[in-house]
Design a protein around this motif. Structure first.
Motif, PDB file in Angstrom:
ATOM      1  N   ARG A  80       0.841  -1.199   0.000  1.00  0.00           N
ATOM      2  CA  ARG A  80       0.000   0.000   0.000  1.00  0.00           C
ATOM      3  C   ARG A  80       0.875   1.247   0.000  1.00  0.00           C
ATOM      4  O   ARG A  80       1.886   1.304   0.710  1.00  0.00           O
ATOM      5  CB  ARG A  80      -0.915   0.000   1.225  1.00  0.00           C
ATOM      6  CG  ARG A  80      -1.978   1.098   1.245  1.00  0.00           C
ATOM      7  CD  ARG A  80      -2.958   0.803   2.363  1.00  0.00           C
ATOM      8  NE  ARG A  80      -4.106   1.710   2.357  1.00  0.00           N
ATOM      9  CZ  ARG A  80      -4.208   2.797   3.136  1.00  0.00           C
ATOM     10  NH1 ARG A  80      -3.227   3.104   3.982  1.00  0.00           N
ATOM     11  NH2 ARG A  80      -5.278   3.565   3.075  1.00  0.00           N
ATOM     12  N   VAL A  81       0.471   2.240  -0.777  1.00  0.00           N
ATOM     13  CA  VAL A  81       1.226   3.483  -0.870  1.00  0.00           C
ATOM     14  C   VAL A  81       0.273   4.672  -0.794  1.00  0.00           C
ATOM     15  O   VAL A  81      -0.943   4.527  -0.963  1.00  0.00           O
ATOM     16  CB  VAL A  81       2.039   3.573  -2.179  1.00  0.00           C
ATOM     17  CG1 VAL A  81       3.053   2.444  -2.268  1.00  0.00           C
ATOM     18  CG2 VAL A  81       1.118   3.574  -3.398  1.00  0.00           C
ATOM     19  N   TYR A  82       0.856   5.830  -0.555  1.00  0.00           N
ATOM     20  CA  TYR A  82       0.094   7.066  -0.644  1.00  0.00           C
ATOM     21  C   TYR A  82       0.406   7.703  -1.985  1.00  0.00           C
ATOM     22  O   TYR A  82       1.579   7.850  -2.357  1.00  0.00           O
ATOM     23  CB  TYR A  82       0.457   8.032   0.486  1.00  0.00           C
ATOM     24  CG  TYR A  82      -0.341   9.323   0.414  1.00  0.00           C
ATOM     25  CD1 TYR A  82      -1.728   9.292   0.426  1.00  0.00           C
ATOM     26  CD2 TYR A  82       0.289  10.558   0.299  1.00  0.00           C
ATOM     27  CE1 TYR A  82      -2.478  10.453   0.339  1.00  0.00           C
ATOM     28  CE2 TYR A  82      -0.453  11.727   0.217  1.00  0.00           C
ATOM     29  CZ  TYR A  82      -1.830  11.677   0.232  1.00  0.00           C
ATOM     30  OH  TYR A  82      -2.571  12.824   0.138  1.00  0.00           O
ATOM     31  N   VAL A  83      -0.632   8.072  -2.726  1.00  0.00           N
ATOM     32  CA  VAL A  83      -0.476   8.625  -4.070  1.00  0.00           C
ATOM     33  C   VAL A  83      -0.899  10.085  -4.099  1.00  0.00           C
ATOM     34  O   VAL A  83      -2.001  10.433  -3.652  1.00  0.00           O
ATOM     35  CB  VAL A  83      -1.308   7.834  -5.106  1.00  0.00           C
ATOM     36  CG1 VAL A  83      -1.363   8.574  -6.442  1.00  0.00           C
ATOM     37  CG2 VAL A  83      -0.718   6.446  -5.308  1.00  0.00           C
ATOM     38  N   ILE A  84      -0.017  10.930  -4.601  1.00  0.00           N
ATOM     39  CA  ILE A  84      -0.381  12.275  -5.032  1.00  0.00           C
ATOM     40  C   ILE A  84      -0.306  12.235  -6.551  1.00  0.00           C
ATOM     41  O   ILE A  84       0.764  12.043  -7.125  1.00  0.00           O
ATOM     42  CB  ILE A  84       0.569  13.337  -4.461  1.00  0.00           C
ATOM     43  CG1 ILE A  84       0.431  13.405  -2.935  1.00  0.00           C
ATOM     44  CG2 ILE A  84       0.298  14.702  -5.084  1.00  0.00           C
ATOM     45  CD1 ILE A  84       1.381  14.375  -2.259  1.00  0.00           C
ATOM     46  N   GLY A  85      -1.434  12.377  -7.208  1.00  0.00           N
ATOM     47  CA  GLY A  85      -1.453  12.251  -8.659  1.00  0.00           C
ATOM     48  C   GLY A  85      -2.831  11.873  -9.160  1.00  0.00           C
ATOM     49  O   GLY A  85      -3.797  11.795  -8.394  1.00  0.00           O
ATOM     50  N   GLY A  86      -2.912  11.603 -10.448  1.00  0.00           N
ATOM     51  CA  GLY A  86      -4.179  11.282 -11.086  1.00  0.00           C
ATOM     52  C   GLY A  86      -4.535   9.816 -10.999  1.00  0.00           C
ATOM     53  O   GLY A  86      -3.806   8.990 -10.440  1.00  0.00           O
ATOM     54  N   SER A  87      -5.661   9.480 -11.601  1.00  0.00           N
ATOM     55  CA  SER A  87      -6.151   8.103 -11.549  1.00  0.00           C
ATOM     56  C   SER A  87      -5.237   7.130 -12.280  1.00  0.00           C
ATOM     57  O   SER A  87      -5.242   5.933 -11.980  1.00  0.00           O
ATOM     58  CB  SER A  87      -7.567   8.030 -12.135  1.00  0.00           C
ATOM     59  OG  SER A  87      -7.577   8.450 -13.496  1.00  0.00           O
TER      60      SER A  87
END
Length: 298
Positions: A80-87
């Motif tokens: 699991r990661v944290y995403v800053i960005g689009g789909s």
């Protein structure tokens, strides 16, 4: 390349569709490669088809595709990661078995200092193997704060960015790319998680940048598709990404003048041996020669 090479924002550049079809008609294999990570493979294909460019999803390789593959290979236990960005980033990570929080689901999130303690405890209780940053047109203070908490509370979280492009050309002006956004997140990491400063990447306060000009991006596409890069040509508008990747990966470099860089910048970088190109064209459309209007008449 796509942005500034095939299109600018939602506008196809002149004669691009004809040039792409001409290359297909002459037996060339084509791959559409872009550092823009907001669209998945299928979404990039849909955009190109909507603009009239003939393509298939398997030919579309945005940086989020390579980034997801690279992260899975480098961190086989990641969950699991944290995403800053689009789909696109969220979707491609999911395809390799990595779940995520963040992304577009937090585009409208707001933040006040009264929420900070609660958010801290939430992040502390959740699992995070890393932070992945892609181009995010809805970057907000909440996302920056949340990423800083992941770095503080999960010190062994890895840190990757799909690219660090400065800007893309849209008409006469430049649109900020992922690079300026990434700087804000890195600065927040330095300020809030100083223990990461000086550590080896990808566990430092600076992200590992996975997109162009990383030659492994090109090598990965070649590996997946049985391509000899010595017989491949990289077509693009950015010297420091498209052309440098071509140089590093052993490809031919075809520079087009429809994007960020121009001939003056080419001369400057070439004189300092920062980059070399094999050919220059006014645009991709120049690869296709229109038949005369009266061809075949009489």
């Amino acid at each position: 390349d796509c942005d500034g090479t095939l299109y600018q924002a939602g506008t196809l550049l002149p004669d691009v569709a004809e040039a792409v079809q001409h290359l297909r008609d002459t037996g060339k294999r084509l791959f559409f490669v872009t550092n823009t990570s907001s669209r998945s493979r299928e979404q990039l294909c849909a955009k190109l088809q909507g603009l009239g460019v003939p393509c298939r999803a398997e030919e579309c390789v945005p940086s989020c595709v390579f980034s997801a593959d690279y992260i899975r290979r480098s961190h086989p236990a990641a969950e699991r990661v944290y995403v800053i960005g689009g789909s696109g980033v969220v979707d491609e990570l999911a395809k390799v078995g990595i779940s995520s929080s963040g992304g577009p689901s937090e585009d409208a999130s707001t933040f006040s200092d009264a929420d900070f303690r609660g958010l801290t405890e939430t992040i502390r209780s959740e699992k995070y193997d890393g932070v992945v940053v892609g181009w995010d047109t809805a970057l907000n203070y909440y996302k920056i704060t949340k990423s800083s908490l992941v770095f503080q509370l999960h010190p062994d979280a890895f840190f990757y960015a799909t690219n660090d492009d400065g800007a893309d050309r849209v008409g006469e002006c430049l649109l900020p790319g992922n690079g300026p956004l990434l700087k804000a997140i890195e600065a927040s990491c330095v300020a809030c998680a100083p223990g990461r400063v000086g550590r080896q990447k990808p566990y430092s306060a600076e992200a590992v940048v996975l997109g162009k000009p990383n030659p492994d991006y090109a090598r990965c596409i070649a590996e997946w598709n049985g391509i000899d890069l010595r017989r491949a040509v990289m077509v693009g508008d950015r010297l420091e990404t498209d052309m440098v990747m071509a140089n590093k990966a052993g490809m031919k470099a075809l520079f087009v003048l429809t994007g960020v860089d121009d001939l003056d910048e080419l001369r400057r970088q070439a004189s300092s041996q920062a980059v070399s190109v094999d050919a220059v064209l006014s645009g991709v459309g120049a690869l296709w020669t229109k038949p005369p209007a009266d061809a075949g008449a009489g």
